[in-house]
Design an enzyme around this catalytic site. Structure first.
Site, PDB file in Angstrom:
ATOM      1  N   ASP A 460       0.909  -0.982   0.073  1.00 14.75           N
ATOM      2  CA  ASP A 460      -0.055  -0.081   0.214  1.00 14.75           C
ATOM      3  C   ASP A 460       0.748   1.284   0.032  1.00 14.75           C
ATOM      4  OD1 ASP A 460      -2.343   1.346  -0.001  1.00 14.75           O
ATOM      5  OD2 ASP A 460      -3.102   0.374   1.759  1.00 14.75           O
ATOM      6  N   ASP A 528     -10.810   1.984  -3.186  1.00 17.90           N
ATOM      7  CA  ASP A 528     -11.277   1.575  -2.006  1.00 17.90           C
ATOM      8  C   ASP A 528     -12.879   1.757  -1.737  1.00 17.90           C
ATOM      9  OD1 ASP A 528      -8.969   1.559  -0.644  1.00 17.90           O
ATOM     10  OD2 ASP A 528      -8.922   3.281   0.280  1.00 17.90           O
TER      11      ASP A 528
END
Length: 705
Positions: A460, A528
């Protein structure tokens, strides 16, 4: 040569005089020419032509221009700053206080894999800088990049070094397609007329960014399945820029590369070189769908690692547990995940250091001793015993001020002396351009992957560059480029040392998706935003350039508490996520026995259709504009249709779906209904989906018989 390419290209052709070159794929060609005055000009990019055609184009003299215009503008292959040029330069160099360059042609060769790469060598008359322009054809995709080397004694400052300039043929009424967005709303497609001047997209954030994918397409009258489309995609995971210019004489050029402005890219010392990122382009006469299928096939064949292997169904624990995790709790989730057919279990944020919130722990990549007293191996072994692979989440490029790493090395972050260190999500950016930081991360991550049977890493990146300074370096501007080069080198090194580990690129969702990072990762986290209705638009845009094989998509809980509170059925959520690499991110401990049983049926169905979805040809049957939308995948004798009905207004009948990619002379059997259909009927008249009401969805499987 950039590592985003693999062997298997077509050999370029060279005219007898050694001054005209032609690269050809199955349906398209690309040609360029060196004039008698050593001017490197573009000849052709479009339908496949013969070398004799390219020579005929080269014989047409360049028209003279008035003193206010340049005969090179809109024609030159790689315009450099200086001389009779007024277009945006692809190359801008500063040497000893002077800007601008003059070059001479040194030669060419067709070396590389199987003689498949055309290299044109240029040398600048002052300063000792040499440039090699690289060309290679992969199917109908042209790959271009440049290598710059300082063969002189004085440093050369590259203010700008783009990968390529693309020249389009003269047409009326160009239209520009691009993908724009923001966090949780990435990859949304927009098309608009191209007007005079420049349209510039890019990122000033140090990573690819949520705001634009580094891709553009141009057409004049294309539809989804008909018409000419030109597309370009950049393979760079840092700041970047693509400029599309309609020049005063209506010619169009596209220039792009690393860096968001011309303030300085790198300082090349004597003997040093810089290879630009890959900038790929294609021409298609099959409309937007044909262009997409060419992009997808190219990436599966030449970009994505192990693309012939289907990606497993995963479960990710983030939305089920957030930071409140423990070994036993994760093991309980793993048992439920295994029961519904999950193949890869992933522990997300919260397993390491003092990571009980987003305020601490980043940089300390050791299992939390209270949560995992014996490390990750016992949990990984339990997951493997359940028949699943095991994965973890990391964010290596970041550090929390509340961490052992930052307390020991506060100088390891990017910062500007005398200025406040900006924190996003309570974290700072490590200066990956530093060799000591690179070695620290290698030791931490290599040690971690060696300590337990870990099969997958979600990598990430949750903030942008803000204080991009390096006080100890005399040319700190280079960290914008060197950060990305170090990231690539670290991923390459880890993949070589741990060939069984798969990697996923994530950046708060779709903030780092490009051909560069995709050449080093097995899939990407698309957004997301896991709301199944919102994802239809995001996935529609994503599919313009990237294949379903890399597009991670999750089924999460309803109502969607993360974003909008929308309520949707498990059916709608699953069919939405089955358009890519299926994942599950809901709290399985709260799912009822009925929901778990239904989820198992959907997972089993996805595994059956997975080879067609992940490796088949994609046809976008109807865009997600509010009513019925659908996509179709075709692979050999098998075809899969995923259809969604957002809302049925005024009791109107749901339209039939006209399918594509089928043999009109063949017969197909629907595995859901047992009905037999003629291919010609499906192509011209379509088939009914049986959908009704709001937020309904269906999977339709067809097999040629």
């Amino acid at each position: 040569m950039p590592e985003t390419v693999k062997p298997g290209a077509v050999r370029p052709e060279t005219a007898a005089d050694g001054r005209t070159w032609l690269l050809s794929g199955p349906t398209s060609s690309y040609a360029l020419h060196l004039t008698g005055a050593d001017e490197l000009i573009h000849l052709h990019w479009g339908p496949r032509i013969a070398l004799a055609d390219a020579e005929a184009l080269a014989a047409v003299p360049l028209q003279g221009r008035a003193s206010f215009e340049s005969h090179l503008d809109g024609r030159e292959e790689y315009p450099a700053e200086g001389g009779p040029r007024f277009v945006r330069p692809a190359l801008s160099v500063r040497t000893a206080g002077r800007r601008g360059t003059e070059w001479t042609f040194e030669g060419y060769d067709t070396e590389g894999d199987e003689g498949a790469e055309l290299r044109l060598r240029l040398r600048f008359r002052d300063g000792g800088l040499s440039v090699t322009l690289h060309y290679r054809m992969r199917g109908d995709v042209v790959e271009r990049w440049a290598t710059l080397r300082n063969d002189g004694g004085e440093p050369q400052e590259l203010l700008r070094a783009d990968s390529a300039t693309w020249t389009l043929p003269e047409r009326d009424g160009w239209r520009l397609s691009q993908l724009h967005g923001r966090w949780a709303a990435e990859s949304r497609l927009v098309r608009a007329p191209l007007t005079y001047g420049e349209k510039v997209i890019g990122s000033r954030r140090g990573h690819t960014g949520h705001q634009h994918l580094p891709w553009v397409a141009l057409d004049t009258d294309a539809t989804e399945e008909r018409g000419e489309v030109y597309g370009c995609a950049l393979g760079w995971s840092g700041s970047w820029r693509i400029a599309v210019a309609q020049l005063p004489d209506a010619r169009v050029q596209i220039t792009g590369g690393a860096g968001h402005d011309d303030s300085g890219l790198l300082l090349l010392a004597a003997g040093e070189s810089f290879t630009t990122p890959l900038f790929a382009g294609l021409w298609s006469d099959g409309g937007f769908g044909g262009a997409s299928r060419t992009w997808h096939a190219y990436q599966r064949a030449h970009v994505v690692p192990d693309a012939e292997r289907d990606r497993p169904v995963l479960f990710n624990s983030w939305e089920a547990t957030f930071f409140d995790i423990s070994e036993e709790q994760q093991a309980a989730l793993a048992r439920r995940a295994a029961e519904i057919g999950v193949e890869l279990f992933v522990v997300d944020d919260g397993w390491f250091g003092a990571r009980t919130s987003d305020r601490a722990g980043l940089g300390d990549w050791r299992p939390n001793p209270e949560r995992f007293p014996h490390g990750l191996k016992p949990l990984a072994d339990r997951v493997h015993a359940l028949g699943m692979r095991f994965g973890i989440w990391v964010e290596p490029e970041m550090v929390n001020p509340d961490s052992d790493l930052y307390r020991a090395h506060p100088d390891w972050v990017q910062f500007q002396p005398g200025r406040k260190r900006t924190e996003f999500r309570n974290q700072l950016m490590l200066n990956l351009a530093r060799e000591d930081v690179q070695e620290y991360l290698w030791d931490q991550l290599h040690g971690l992957l060696s300590s337990a049977p870990i099969d997958y890493v979600k990598w990430d990146f949750n903030r942008c560059f803000t204080d991009a300074g390096w006080p100890d370096d005399p040319y700190s501007q280079r960290l914008w480029v060197d950060h990305v080069r170090a990231l690539y080198a670290l991923l390459d090194r880890l993949r070589a040392a741990h060939p069984g580990v798969a990697f996923e690129s994530c950046s708060g969702g779709g903030g780092r998706i490009d051909l560069g990072i995709m050449s080093r990762t097995d899939q990407v986290w698309t957004s997301d935003n896991t709301d199944p209705l919102d994802r239809l638009d995001i996935q529609h845009g994503f599919s313009q350039i990237h294949p379903a094989r890399v597009m991670a998509a999750w089924v999460t809980d309803s109502p969607n508490t993360q974003l909008n509170g929308r309520v949707s059925s498990l059916r709608f959520r699953f069919v939405s996520a089955m358009a890519g690499v299926l994942g599950i991110g809901g709290d399985l401990s709260e799912w009822s026995a009925e929901e778990l049983a239904e989820a198992r049926r959907w997972v089993d169905l996805y595994k059956e259709i997975r080879p067609v979805v992940q490796r088949g040809d994609l046809y976008r049957l109807r865009p997600p504009t509010g009513g019925l939308s659908a996509v179709q995948y075709v692979r050999g004798d098998e075809s899969v249709v995923l259809a969604w009905l957002q809302a049925q207004r005024y009791g109107e009948p749901v339209p039939a779906l006209r399918l594509r990619g089928l043999d009109p002379a063949a017969t197909y059997k629907c595995r859901e209904t047992g009905e037999v259909h003629r291919g010609a009927v499906l192509l011209h008249h379509g088939m009914r989906t049986g959908l009704s009401g709001d937020l309904d969805a269906a999977v339709i499987r067809l097999r040629r018989i």
